[in-house]
Design a protein around this motif. Structure first.
Motif, PDB file in Angstrom:
ATOM      1  N   GLN A 133       0.812  -1.220   0.000  1.00 44.44           N
ATOM      2  CA  GLN A 133       0.000   0.000   0.000  1.00 44.44           C
ATOM      3  C   GLN A 133       0.843   1.268   0.000  1.00 44.44           C
ATOM      4  OE1 GLN A 133      -0.522  -2.476   2.407  1.00 44.44           O
ATOM      5  NE2 GLN A 133      -2.118  -3.459   1.193  1.00 44.44           N
ATOM      6  N   GLN A 134       2.153   1.117   0.077  1.00 43.76           N
ATOM      7  CA  GLN A 134       3.084   2.252   0.164  1.00 43.76           C
ATOM      8  C   GLN A 134       2.637   3.235   1.253  1.00 43.76           C
ATOM      9  OE1 GLN A 134       3.253   3.683  -3.913  1.00 43.76           O
ATOM     10  NE2 GLN A 134       4.934   2.268  -4.344  1.00 43.76           N
ATOM     11  N   ARG A 135       2.274   2.662   2.394  1.00 44.47           N
ATOM     12  CA  ARG A 135       1.761   3.462   3.500  1.00 44.47           C
ATOM     13  C   ARG A 135       2.557   3.167   4.768  1.00 44.47           C
ATOM     14  NH1 ARG A 135      -3.933   2.142   3.875  1.00 44.47           N
ATOM     15  NH2 ARG A 135      -3.297   0.484   5.244  1.00 44.47           N
ATOM     16  N   ALA A 136       3.009   4.213   5.431  1.00 38.20           N
ATOM     17  CA  ALA A 136       3.709   4.052   6.710  1.00 38.20           C
ATOM     18  C   ALA A 136       2.701   3.662   7.778  1.00 38.20           C
ATOM     19  CB  ALA A 136       4.419   5.341   7.092  1.00 38.20           C
ATOM     20  N   MET A 137       3.169   2.969   8.778  1.00 38.26           N
ATOM     21  CA  MET A 137       2.299   2.553   9.876  1.00 38.26           C
ATOM     22  C   MET A 137       3.042   2.717  11.198  1.00 38.26           C
ATOM     23  SD  MET A 137       2.440  -1.524   9.060  1.00 38.26           S
ATOM     24  CE  MET A 137       2.109  -1.222   7.338  1.00 38.26           C
ATOM     25  N   PRO A 138       2.296   2.906  12.277  1.00 34.68           N
ATOM     26  CA  PRO A 138       2.962   3.054  13.579  1.00 34.68           C
ATOM     27  C   PRO A 138       3.588   1.737  14.022  1.00 34.68           C
ATOM     28  CG  PRO A 138       0.587   2.986  13.870  1.00 34.68           C
ATOM     29  CD  PRO A 138       0.847   3.006  12.392  1.00 34.68           C
ATOM     30  N   ILE A 139       4.653   1.861  14.778  1.00 33.61           N
ATOM     31  CA  ILE A 139       5.311   0.693  15.357  1.00 33.61           C
ATOM     32  C   ILE A 139       5.379   0.921  16.861  1.00 33.61           C
ATOM     33  CG2 ILE A 139       7.609   1.659  14.951  1.00 33.61           C
ATOM     34  CD1 ILE A 139       8.611  -1.207  14.587  1.00 33.61           C
ATOM     35  N   VAL A 140       5.091  -0.117  17.608  1.00 28.57           N
ATOM     36  CA  VAL A 140       5.132  -0.006  19.066  1.00 28.57           C
ATOM     37  C   VAL A 140       6.120  -1.020  19.622  1.00 28.57           C
ATOM     38  CG1 VAL A 140       2.757   0.836  19.235  1.00 28.57           C
ATOM     39  CG2 VAL A 140       3.192  -1.595  19.412  1.00 28.57           C
TER      40      VAL A 140
END
Length: 75
Positions: free
Chosen positions: A57-64
């Motif tokens: 999706q070429q989308r950044a996502m949060p990482i925890v």
């Protein structure tokens, strides 16, 4: 830098054990081969690329936290 963690509710405690309820989440993992230190570095780089937008999706996502390593030291 502030470290984000996945929210949870403690639903039961017994001695030194907490039983936790976590909301739905998405997890990503990679498999890498080679020398142990190289695997750690290579795996982290690949996951980092994925969560910063190197995905379908070429989308950044949060990482925890935590970012975990699981496996044998000698493969």
């Amino acid at each position: 830098m502030l470290e984000q963690t996945q929210p949870y509710s403690v639903i039961h405690r017994r001695d030194d054990i907490e039983y936790r309820l976590y909301p739905a989440a998405t997890f990503a993992q990679v498999r890498v081969c080679g020398q142990y230190t190289m695997r750690l570095n290579s795996g982290f780089r690949e996951l980092s690329h994925y969560v910063t937008g190197g995905n379908a999706q070429q989308r950044a996502m949060p990482i925890v936290a935590p970012v975990c390593k699981i496996g044998r030291a000698h493969v």
